[in-house]
Scaffold this active site. Structure first.
Site, PDB file in Angstrom:
ATOM      1  N   CYS A  62       0.875  -1.178   0.000  1.00 58.47           N
ATOM      2  CA  CYS A  62       0.000   0.000   0.000  1.00 58.47           C
ATOM      3  C   CYS A  62       0.907   1.222   0.000  1.00 58.47           C
ATOM      4  O   CYS A  62       2.100   1.105  -0.300  1.00 58.47           O
ATOM      5  CB  CYS A  62      -0.998  -0.027   1.161  1.00 58.47           C
ATOM      6  N   HIS A 115      14.379 -18.618  18.510  1.00 57.61           N
ATOM      7  CA  HIS A 115      13.347 -17.831  17.828  1.00 57.61           C
ATOM      8  C   HIS A 115      12.022 -18.593  17.759  1.00 57.61           C
ATOM      9  O   HIS A 115      10.956 -17.999  17.774  1.00 57.61           O
ATOM     10  CB  HIS A 115      13.814 -17.441  16.427  1.00 57.61           C
TER      11      HIS A 115
HETATM   12  C1  RB5 Z   1      -4.066   5.267   0.617  1.00 52.68           C
HETATM   13  O1  RB5 Z   1      -4.155   6.627   0.363  1.00 52.68           O
HETATM   14  C2  RB5 Z   1      -3.135   5.017   1.810  1.00 52.68           C
HETATM   15  O2  RB5 Z   1      -3.735   5.445   2.970  1.00 52.68           O
HETATM   16  C3  RB5 Z   1      -2.809   3.551   1.889  1.00 52.68           C
HETATM   17  O3  RB5 Z   1      -2.213   3.134   0.705  1.00 52.68           O
HETATM   18  C4  RB5 Z   1      -1.827   3.140   2.979  1.00 52.68           C
HETATM   19  O4  RB5 Z   1      -0.697   3.955   2.960  1.00 52.68           O
HETATM   20  C5  RB5 Z   1      -2.375   2.952   4.315  1.00 52.68           C
HETATM   21  O5  RB5 Z   1      -1.689   2.513   5.246  1.00 52.68           O
END
Ligand code: RB5
Length: 147
Positions: free
Chosen positions: A65, A133
């Site tokens: 993300c 671990h």
């Molecule tokens: C999207 O704008 C952004 O919030 C997402 O990709 C991420 O970074 C969230 O943790």
């Protein structure tokens, strides 16, 4: 090796690069989207990747993300998932050797694709060291059962 991939819109282009990179290495990839840069919610994408890893249909998951933070938080809500947010190769290696991480989270707005591919290669090719671990990972599993 089978790898489950997922990203939100912010991670889409990096996820595509990772898929190409892994396919070139003849690894089997399951792509759970997203498939374009239209906005989507990262928890919706994390879930099918988590399910693929938990069911054993994938050996590892990779979630991308913007920062990797949302994906890591979402994935780590599920029992048996150890998602590691990595922005450097040392952390990627240790996340496998020490933590037996089974999902790699990456931030496409944080690191470039060259580093991301290096991190991916190290993550997928580093074995868990077990030993002391193992005991620590088992304590995490115990905490999950108590939660
Ligand atoms: C999207 O704008 C952004 O919030 C997402 O990709 C991420 O970074 C969230 O943790």
């Amino acid at each position: 090796m089978k790898v489950a991939l997922g990203s939100d819109h912010a991670g889409f282009l990096m996820k595509e690069e990772i898929k190409k990179h892994l396919t070139e290495q003849k690894l089997e990839c399951f792509d759970f989207g997203t498939f374009c840069e239209n906005p989507v919610d990262y928890p919706d994408i994390a879930l099918p990747v988590v399910e693929a890893v938990r069911s054993g249909s994938a050996d590892f998951g990779i979630l991308v993300c913007g920062t990797g933070v949302g994906m890591a938080i979402a994935a780590n809500k599920y029992r048996g998932i150890r998602a590691a947010l990595c922005s450097d190769t040392f952390t990627a290696r240790c996340s496998r050797e020490h933590n037996d991480a089974n999902i790699l989270a990456l931030g496409a707005r944080v690191i470039g694709s060259g580093l991301a591919l290096e991190i991916v290669d190290i993550f997928l090719n580093t074995a868990f060291q077990g030993g002391r671990h193992q005991r620590r990972v088992e304590k995490i599993a115990l905490a999950e059962r108590r939660a």
